[in-house]
Design a protein around this motif. Structure first.
Motif, short mmCIF file in Angstrom:
data_model
loop_
_atom_site.label_atom_id
_atom_site.label_comp_id
_atom_site.label_asym_id
_atom_site.label_seq_id
_atom_site.Cartn_x
_atom_site.Cartn_y
_atom_site.Cartn_z
N ALA A 111 -9.36 -0.18 -1.24
CA ALA A 111 -8.43 0.83 -1.49
C ALA A 111 -8.40 2.20 -1.31
CB ALA A 111 -7.94 0.43 -2.80
N LYS A 128 -7.96 3.07 2.32
CA LYS A 128 -6.59 3.08 2.58
C LYS A 128 -5.46 3.80 1.85
CE LYS A 128 -7.49 -1.93 3.99
NZ LYS A 128 -7.07 -3.17 3.70
N ARG A 129 -6.15 4.68 0.90
CA ARG A 129 -5.50 5.50 0.11
C ARG A 129 -4.33 4.86 -0.81
NH1 ARG A 129 -6.09 7.57 5.05
NH2 ARG A 129 -7.14 9.74 5.07
N THR A 130 -4.70 3.69 -1.30
CA THR A 130 -3.82 2.79 -2.11
C THR A 130 -4.31 2.56 -3.66
OG1 THR A 130 -4.86 0.61 -1.52
CG2 THR A 130 -2.97 1.42 -0.21
N SER A 151 -1.84 2.53 -6.76
CA SER A 151 -1.15 1.18 -6.78
C SER A 151 -0.96 0.54 -8.13
CB SER A 151 -1.25 0.24 -5.85
OG SER A 151 -0.50 -0.82 -5.84
#
Length: 207
Positions: A180, A183-185, A188
């Motif tokens: 994450a 992926k720059r998530t 979330s």
């Protein structure tokens, strides 16, 4: 993947002993982390770090002999942040759901301060042979917290031992968090919810 460079000893030339010198080292590490995250290993220089920290290059070299030593100090600070999360998550007598949520929230917060920095540390910045003892100490405490977590909350005592379950669980959580971060998530809400759900489901069915 990052490479490993043969170099032994502590990353710092000297340890800060007074409040002013500790503040200087903190400024260096914060500036270094920012530049490493923004520019990557290829764009990381001690001159740039000194400029952002607002000090002379000579002052930086009083504490860090080269940029590899500085990166290693940044990496060790990350270890400290992660262990602080683990200690906080394991404190008190929480039910499984709350402890899992605390663990996930803390791990995401520790990696969300500067997601690009974590990507560079994982994928670009060289390792440092002298850090092996520090890394081993980090892993021993880190895995110990997961082992305590498993021992306190697994559903039964049949099947694999606590050490095996702790290794599998920590690997799964790390994999999700690091993926994450790349992926720059990390922000979330669904990621947090599902990761906590995964932890609870795994331990409730560990028999």
């Amino acid at each position: 993947m990052s490479t490993r460079i043969g170099k032994s000893g502590a990353p710092m030339r000297k340890e800060p002993s007074q409040a002013r010198s500790r503040a200087t080292v903190d400024a260096i590490l914060e500036a270094g982390a920012r530049i490493l995250g923004d520019r990557g290993w290829a764009g990381f220089t001690t001159n740039a770090v000194a400029a952002v920290a607002g000090i002379s290059i000579g002052s930086l070299y009083q504490y860090f002999p080269d940029k590899l030593s500085l990166v290693e100090a940044i990496r060790r600070r990350h270890f400290d942040d992660v262990l602080a999360v683990m200690r906080k998550a394991m404190a008190g007598d929480l039910p499984l759901q709350q402890r899992a949520e605390a663990l996930v929230e803390g791990m995401i917060d520790a990696h969300n301060i500067n997601p690009e920095l974590h990507r560079v540390l994982l994928d670009e910045a060289p390792g440092y042979d002298g850090s092996r003892l520090a890394h081993d100490a980090f892993l021993a405490e880190y895995q110990g917290h997961y082992r305590d977590f498993v021992a306190a909350h697994r559903s039964g005592r049949k099947g694999p031992g606590d050490d095996v379950l702790a290794q599998l669980l920590s690997g799964a959580v790390e994999g999700v968090i690091h993926s994450a971060a790349r992926k720059r998530t990390l922000g979330s809400p669904e990621l947090k919810q599902e990761l906590a759900r995964m932890i609870c489901s795994y331990l409730r069915n560990a028999d």
